[in-house]
Design a protein around this motif. Structure first.
Motif, PDB file in Angstrom:
ATOM      1  N   THR B   7       0.878  -1.288  -0.138  1.00  0.00           N
ATOM      2  CA  THR B   7       0.275  -0.256   0.188  1.00  0.00           C
ATOM      3  C   THR B   7       0.622   1.490  -0.439  1.00  0.00           C
ATOM      4  OG1 THR B   7       0.268   0.124   2.470  1.00  0.00           O
ATOM      5  CG2 THR B   7      -1.565  -1.131   1.106  1.00  0.00           C
ATOM      6  N   PRO B   8       0.621   2.500  -0.851  1.00  0.00           N
ATOM      7  CA  PRO B   8      -0.559   1.904  -1.558  1.00  0.00           C
ATOM      8  C   PRO B   8      -0.594   1.770  -2.656  1.00  0.00           C
ATOM      9  CG  PRO B   8       0.299   4.468  -1.390  1.00  0.00           C
ATOM     10  CD  PRO B   8       0.678   3.773  -0.342  1.00  0.00           C
ATOM     11  N   SER B   9      -1.759   1.463  -3.671  1.00  0.00           N
ATOM     12  CA  SER B   9      -1.614   1.118  -5.295  1.00  0.00           C
ATOM     13  C   SER B   9      -0.337   2.448  -5.968  1.00  0.00           C
ATOM     14  CB  SER B   9      -2.383   0.620  -5.250  1.00  0.00           C
ATOM     15  OG  SER B   9      -3.664   1.550  -5.597  1.00  0.00           O
ATOM     16  N   HIS B  10      -1.072   3.719  -5.289  1.00  0.00           N
ATOM     17  CA  HIS B  10      -0.796   4.332  -6.152  1.00  0.00           C
ATOM     18  C   HIS B  10       0.146   5.887  -5.256  1.00  0.00           C
ATOM     19  CE1 HIS B  10      -1.160   7.237 -10.396  1.00  0.00           C
ATOM     20  NE2 HIS B  10       0.126   7.259  -9.895  1.00  0.00           N
ATOM     21  N   MET B  89       7.464   1.924 -10.610  1.00  0.00           N
ATOM     22  CA  MET B  89       6.644   0.864  -9.820  1.00  0.00           C
ATOM     23  C   MET B  89       7.540  -0.018  -9.156  1.00  0.00           C
ATOM     24  SD  MET B  89       3.818   0.347 -10.915  1.00  0.00           S
ATOM     25  CE  MET B  89       3.840  -1.399  -9.991  1.00  0.00           C
ATOM     26  N   TYR B  90       7.145   0.345  -7.705  1.00  0.00           N
ATOM     27  CA  TYR B  90       8.142  -0.099  -6.663  1.00  0.00           C
ATOM     28  C   TYR B  90       7.971  -1.188  -5.725  1.00  0.00           C
ATOM     29  CZ  TYR B  90      10.417   3.701  -6.281  1.00  0.00           C
ATOM     30  OH  TYR B  90      11.802   5.158  -6.398  1.00  0.00           O
ATOM     31  N   PHE B  91       8.687  -2.335  -6.542  1.00  0.00           N
ATOM     32  CA  PHE B  91       8.165  -4.061  -6.067  1.00  0.00           C
ATOM     33  C   PHE B  91       8.368  -4.610  -4.044  1.00  0.00           C
ATOM     34  CE2 PHE B  91       5.140  -4.978  -8.975  1.00  0.00           C
ATOM     35  CZ  PHE B  91       6.104  -3.620 -10.236  1.00  0.00           C
ATOM     36  N   THR B 110       3.479  -0.994  -6.078  1.00  0.00           N
ATOM     37  CA  THR B 110       2.797   1.387  -5.730  1.00  0.00           C
ATOM     38  C   THR B 110       3.963   1.579  -6.626  1.00  0.00           C
ATOM     39  OG1 THR B 110       2.810   0.714  -3.276  1.00  0.00           O
ATOM     40  CG2 THR B 110       3.161   2.995  -4.159  1.00  0.00           C
ATOM     41  N   ARG B 111       2.615   2.956  -7.364  1.00  0.00           N
ATOM     42  CA  ARG B 111       3.537   3.062  -8.611  1.00  0.00           C
ATOM     43  C   ARG B 111       3.418   4.825  -8.351  1.00  0.00           C
ATOM     44  NH1 ARG B 111       3.236   3.159 -13.896  1.00  0.00           N
ATOM     45  NH2 ARG B 111       2.517   1.168 -13.495  1.00  0.00           N
ATOM     46  N   LEU B 112       4.786   5.139  -8.118  1.00  0.00           N
ATOM     47  CA  LEU B 112       4.970   6.249  -7.587  1.00  0.00           C
ATOM     48  C   LEU B 112       5.540   6.957  -8.880  1.00  0.00           C
ATOM     49  CD1 LEU B 112       6.046   7.581  -5.093  1.00  0.00           C
ATOM     50  CD2 LEU B 112       8.808   7.637  -5.126  1.00  0.00           C
ATOM     51  N   SER B 113       4.629   8.558  -8.482  1.00  0.00           N
ATOM     52  CA  SER B 113       4.428   9.812  -9.458  1.00  0.00           C
ATOM     53  C   SER B 113       4.585  10.685  -9.153  1.00  0.00           C
ATOM     54  CB  SER B 113       2.993   9.815  -9.730  1.00  0.00           C
ATOM     55  OG  SER B 113       2.895   8.572 -10.628  1.00  0.00           O
TER      56      SER B 113
END
Lengths: 110, 115
Positions: B7-10, B89-91, B110-113
């Motif tokens: 978490t979070p997903s984004h 993306m962090y896995f 988690t997609r980090l922008s």
């Protein structure tokens, strides 16, 4: 650092066709893992190969580890749209971290 | 089947801000990992963690990054002062053992922008 090259980079085929993707390294793998990754998801382990010359089957997928443990292949028989995804090979070397290949993106169409 | 949850997903964050990405590894696993995947590039190892300390880290994992297991279930990745190039993306992954044949189980990322 071990470099893993996968080929082809992209593959678009029709349902029912067979295909093979490859994973090559300049150095020896201690073990090799194949993963499949779908959009928005993490890699999912398909198989681990350890012994040179080893062949493992997972339904329509056949995985082969080269005798010299420097290459591996994944063969899919009668591909289906559900096989669509990014196929990744990964090596652990002598440590626990995974070193991933460049990936083969497979698209199977009806 | 037990799974790794993230978490979070984004996460969308302004450049320079701190972010914490959270992971709950599989409960009986002892080894934990973070990887990242920049859009269009391959999955890259960041860090491995065992027995409450870093086992191995890559050159990407510089002083801006830190990991922590604050309690018995969570495993976090903190980026202290984010840069645009941290967008990825962090896995998180976990495994029972360290040997190369032990499978690593990945979360969905988690997609980090970074803006």
């Amino acid at each position: 650092t071990q470099l893993l090259e996968q080929s082809p980079q992209f593959l678009s085929i029709q349902e029912g066709e067979n295909l093979t993707v490859y994973c090559n390294s300049s150095s020896v793998f201690s073990s090799l893992q194949w993963y499949r990754q779908e959009p928005g998801e993490g890699p999912v382990l398909l198989v681990t190969v350890v012994t040179g010359g080893e062949v493992k089957k997972l339904k329509r997928l056949t995985f082969q580890f080269g005798d010299a443990r420097k290459d591996s292949s994944l063969h899919i028989t009668a591909a289906q749209p559900g096989d669509t995804g990014l196929y990744l090979c990964a090596s652990t070397g002598t440590a626990s971290k995974l070193t991933f290949g460049t990936g083969t993106r497979l698209q199977v169409t009806l | 089947e037990p799974e790794v949850t993230q978490t979070p997903s984004h996460q969308v964050t302004q450049m320079g801000q701190e972010v914490i990405l959270r992971c709950v590894p599989i409960s009986n696993h002892l080894y934990f990992y973070w990887y990242r995947q920049i859009l269009g590039q391959k999955v890259e190892f960041l860090v491995s963690f065992y027995n409450n300390e870093i086992s191995e880290k890559s050159e990407i994992f510089d002083d801006q990054f830190s990991v922590e297991r604050p309690d018995g279930s969570n495993f976090t990745l903190k980026i202290r002062s984010t840069k645009l190039e941290d967008s990825a993306m962090y896995f998180c992954a976990s495994s029972e053992g360290r040997q190369g044949t032990q499978p690593q189980h990945f979360g969905d990322g988690t997609r980090l922008s970074i803006l």
